[in-house]
Design an enzyme around this catalytic site. Sequence first.
Site, mmCIF file in Angstrom:
data_model
loop_
_atom_site.group_PDB
_atom_site.id
_atom_site.type_symbol
_atom_site.label_atom_id
_atom_site.label_comp_id
_atom_site.label_asym_id
_atom_site.label_seq_id
_atom_site.Cartn_x
_atom_site.Cartn_y
_atom_site.Cartn_z
ATOM 1 N N TYR A 1 -1.212 -0.378 10.444
ATOM 2 C CA TYR A 1 -1.387 -0.806 9.044
ATOM 3 C C TYR A 1 -0.200 -0.331 8.200
ATOM 4 O O TYR A 1 0.348 -1.095 7.399
ATOM 5 C CB TYR A 1 -2.714 -0.236 8.526
ATOM 6 N N SER B 1 0.847 -1.200 0.000
ATOM 7 C CA SER B 1 0.000 0.000 0.000
ATOM 8 C C SER B 1 0.873 1.238 0.000
ATOM 9 O O SER B 1 1.993 1.221 0.540
ATOM 10 C CB SER B 1 -0.896 0.024 1.235
#
Length: 237
Positions: free
Chosen positions: A148, A134
């Site tokens: 995350y 990501s």
Amino acid sequence: MAFVTGGSRGIGAAVVRRLVGEGADVTFSYASSAQAANALVAELAGAGGRVTAVQVDSADAVALGAAIGETAGHAGRLDVLVNNAGVLERGSVETLGMDAFDRVFAVNVRAVYAGVQAAQRHMGEGASIITVGSIVADRSGFPGASVYSASKGAVQAMTRGFARDLGPRGITVNNVQPGPTETDMNAPEYHDMLSSLIALGRIGKPGEVAAFVAWLAGPDARFITGASLTIDGGYLA
Ligand code: NDP
């Protein structure tokens, strides 16, 4: 033969569609969405594709390794592994607890290591490993993303390490880093706000990420390895 983790929904389902559409035999895993997984198998098999779904929680490294080994064993080899399954837990360091940290790292980091370890045993010259990381590995952007983001940063670092380990055997390892993409992980109420931060004025589509993944798995990308490549419509620009 390709194995895709988390193929029942979102980006993973688009990757499965794309690889099957290009003629690959694909096995994909899912955690709990049996209905969505079966519907995808029925859709693609109905169109002549060769696709199988297996229920495997990526947090169970032994089960994941066994599923990859079984898939590769039947086919005689594994050409492509896509580590796509991922989970997002949002929360400030002031409140997000260690259980959430462990859940995110079990699926986004530990399972990637376990998957690559199992897959490489069945891979040779020309095989590809692609992880869906990501853009948060490069820029968190909002509060509540430390855990995350750290997991996706670990993916970047592991990708470089795997590339060094497996390069001598002709296996490429890359990390595709999407920006905000239209999936269940990205609730519709955030789409307008996120779109306003993106150079192209919209969030990404799962099929666009899948096309990039498929290209990296193909013959034109054989000199790319160890790379973390962004596909974000200019979110980081
Ligand atoms: P979704 O939540 O839409 O889908 C997640 C998929 O992963 C589902 O198929 C789900 O299975 C599977 N999955 C989740 N946990 C597990 C597990 N423990 N074991 C096996 N499978 C699991 O997510 P996205 O498609 O949005 O995300 C895919 C990847 O892309 C993730 O790694 C995510 O971090 C990354 N990403 C997403 C972005 C976005 O904006 N959407 C942006 C950047 C990166 P089931 O259906 O059974 O739950």
